[in-house]
Design a protein around this motif. Sequence first.
Motif, short mmCIF file in Angstrom:
data_model
loop_
_atom_site.label_atom_id
_atom_site.label_comp_id
_atom_site.label_asym_id
_atom_site.label_seq_id
_atom_site.Cartn_x
_atom_site.Cartn_y
_atom_site.Cartn_z
N ILE A 105 41.21 23.17 46.74
CA ILE A 105 41.89 22.36 45.73
C ILE A 105 41.02 22.26 44.48
CG2 ILE A 105 42.83 20.06 45.25
CD1 ILE A 105 43.05 19.76 48.40
N LEU A 106 41.61 22.56 43.33
CA LEU A 106 40.85 22.51 42.09
C LEU A 106 41.77 22.19 40.92
CD1 LEU A 106 40.12 26.13 40.90
CD2 LEU A 106 41.30 25.70 43.00
N GLY A 107 41.16 21.89 39.78
CA GLY A 107 41.92 21.67 38.56
C GLY A 107 42.33 23.02 37.99
N ALA A 108 43.50 23.05 37.36
CA ALA A 108 44.03 24.30 36.83
C ALA A 108 43.11 24.91 35.77
CB ALA A 108 45.42 24.09 36.26
N ASP A 109 42.29 24.09 35.11
CA ASP A 109 41.36 24.63 34.12
C ASP A 109 40.36 25.59 34.75
OD1 ASP A 109 40.48 22.22 35.40
OD2 ASP A 109 38.79 22.14 34.01
N GLN A 110 40.13 25.45 36.06
CA GLN A 110 39.19 26.33 36.76
C GLN A 110 39.77 27.72 37.04
OE1 GLN A 110 35.86 25.90 37.88
NE2 GLN A 110 36.00 24.32 36.32
N ILE A 111 41.09 27.84 36.99
CA ILE A 111 41.72 29.12 37.32
C ILE A 111 41.26 30.23 36.38
CG2 ILE A 111 43.95 30.34 37.42
CD1 ILE A 111 43.41 28.52 39.82
N ALA A 112 41.11 29.90 35.09
CA ALA A 112 40.68 30.90 34.11
C ALA A 112 39.27 31.40 34.39
CB ALA A 112 40.79 30.33 32.70
N GLN A 113 38.46 30.59 35.08
CA GLN A 113 37.07 30.97 35.38
C GLN A 113 36.88 31.48 36.81
OE1 GLN A 113 34.35 27.76 34.47
NE2 GLN A 113 35.59 27.08 32.77
N LEU A 114 37.93 31.48 37.57
CA LEU A 114 37.83 31.80 39.00
C LEU A 114 37.23 33.18 39.25
CD1 LEU A 114 38.50 30.08 41.44
CD2 LEU A 114 40.78 31.08 41.47
N HIS A 115 37.52 34.12 38.38
CA HIS A 115 36.99 35.47 38.56
C HIS A 115 35.47 35.52 38.44
CE1 HIS A 115 37.24 35.14 34.20
NE2 HIS A 115 36.43 36.17 34.10
N LEU A 116 34.86 34.46 37.88
CA LEU A 116 33.40 34.40 37.74
C LEU A 116 32.71 33.78 38.95
CD1 LEU A 116 33.28 33.09 34.04
CD2 LEU A 116 33.02 35.46 34.83
N TRP A 117 33.49 33.21 39.86
CA TRP A 117 32.89 32.58 41.04
C TRP A 117 32.23 33.65 41.92
CZ3 TRP A 117 35.95 27.99 43.56
CH2 TRP A 117 36.26 27.04 42.57
N ARG A 118 31.16 33.26 42.56
CA ARG A 118 30.43 34.19 43.42
C ARG A 118 31.32 34.74 44.54
NH1 ARG A 118 24.38 33.87 45.68
NH2 ARG A 118 24.11 34.01 43.44
N ASP A 119 31.27 36.04 44.72
CA ASP A 119 32.02 36.73 45.79
C ASP A 119 33.48 36.31 45.84
OD1 ASP A 119 29.76 38.16 46.62
OD2 ASP A 119 29.13 36.56 47.98
N ILE A 120 34.13 36.29 44.67
CA ILE A 120 35.52 35.84 44.61
C ILE A 120 36.43 36.73 45.47
CG2 ILE A 120 36.03 37.12 42.49
CD1 ILE A 120 37.48 33.69 43.60
N GLU A 121 36.07 37.98 45.61
CA GLU A 121 36.86 38.90 46.45
C GLU A 121 36.92 38.35 47.89
OE1 GLU A 121 38.88 42.63 46.90
OE2 GLU A 121 37.82 42.10 45.08
N LYS A 122 35.76 37.98 48.40
CA LYS A 122 35.68 37.47 49.78
C LYS A 122 36.28 36.07 49.89
CE LYS A 122 32.33 36.88 53.50
NZ LYS A 122 30.90 36.87 53.88
N LEU A 123 36.00 35.22 48.89
CA LEU A 123 36.55 33.87 48.91
C LEU A 123 38.07 33.89 48.90
CD1 LEU A 123 36.10 30.78 48.82
CD2 LEU A 123 35.97 30.97 46.32
N SER A 124 38.65 34.80 48.12
CA SER A 124 40.11 34.91 48.03
C SER A 124 40.73 35.34 49.36
CB SER A 124 40.51 35.90 46.94
OG SER A 124 40.17 35.40 45.68
N GLU A 125 39.96 36.01 50.20
CA GLU A 125 40.45 36.37 51.53
C GLU A 125 40.42 35.17 52.48
OE1 GLU A 125 37.81 39.51 52.67
OE2 GLU A 125 38.73 40.96 51.30
N GLN A 126 39.51 34.22 52.21
CA GLN A 126 39.31 33.09 53.11
C GLN A 126 40.21 31.90 52.83
OE1 GLN A 126 35.11 32.65 52.17
NE2 GLN A 126 34.51 33.55 54.13
N THR A 140 46.02 30.04 32.86
CA THR A 140 46.47 31.37 33.28
C THR A 140 45.33 32.01 34.06
OG1 THR A 140 45.73 32.29 31.17
CG2 THR A 140 48.05 31.74 31.35
N ALA A 141 45.70 32.68 35.12
CA ALA A 141 44.71 33.36 35.94
C ALA A 141 44.22 34.61 35.21
CB ALA A 141 45.31 33.74 37.29
N SER A 142 42.95 34.89 35.35
CA SER A 142 42.38 36.08 34.73
C SER A 142 42.91 37.34 35.41
CB SER A 142 40.86 36.04 34.85
OG SER A 142 40.30 37.29 34.57
N PRO A 143 43.19 38.39 34.63
CA PRO A 143 43.62 39.65 35.26
C PRO A 143 42.52 40.28 36.10
CG PRO A 143 43.35 39.91 32.88
CD PRO A 143 43.19 38.45 33.18
N GLU A 144 41.29 39.73 35.96
CA GLU A 144 40.16 40.26 36.74
C GLU A 144 40.11 39.70 38.16
OE1 GLU A 144 36.38 40.21 34.48
OE2 GLU A 144 37.64 39.61 32.78
#
Length: 195
Positions: A105-126, A140-144
């Motif tokens: 759970i997070l604020g929508a403002d964090q969505i634009a920065q989500l691609h910068l989170w550590r190991d986002i590939e793995k986190l997105s699987e979890q 808006t979500a980053s295209p990255e």
Amino acid sequence: MSQKIGIIGGSFDPIHNGHLIIALDACEQFSLDRVLFVPAFQAPLKSKSPDASPAQRMQMVEKATEEEPRFLASDADYRFESTSYSVRTAATLKQDFPDADLHWILGADQIAQLHLWRDIEKLSEQVTFIAFERPGFKSTASPELPSHTRIKRGKLRQLDISSTEIRERLKSGQSAKYFLPANVFAYIKAENLYL
């Protein structure tokens, strides 16, 4: 059937009613069985350490969540006593709740920065992300972001409460009584925090 568990991470310096209302909204809008509040030992994007100690912040989270059976304080980040990364938190909670369907759970403002989170590939699987929109902010979500990232949008009520404002009010001698659960406010006074 697996449990749907929400995760709210943060410094919680201090935890306040806004955090609890977001958790309640997440439970109701997305049929979550439980929300875990995970105080960060040290947030990676914050240069200064929290004013309250890790033990004090955990105490405040435990007090804030004790009267709602769906809310639970978690020491998932404290076990490592180092910088807290969401990917490690999610992996730890998956070990604690192996059959759970995890929702971050997070604020929508964090969505634009989500691609910068550590190991986002793995986190997105979890986890599945639940993003609460903030008034006047269109996220808006980053295209990255990895293509398998799952984001659900929540409707957030308008609240303007922050831990920063609470600390500033207490330091300047103003009251923060109605910003916090009563037992957290009493704990802050007893510990002489944020003066």
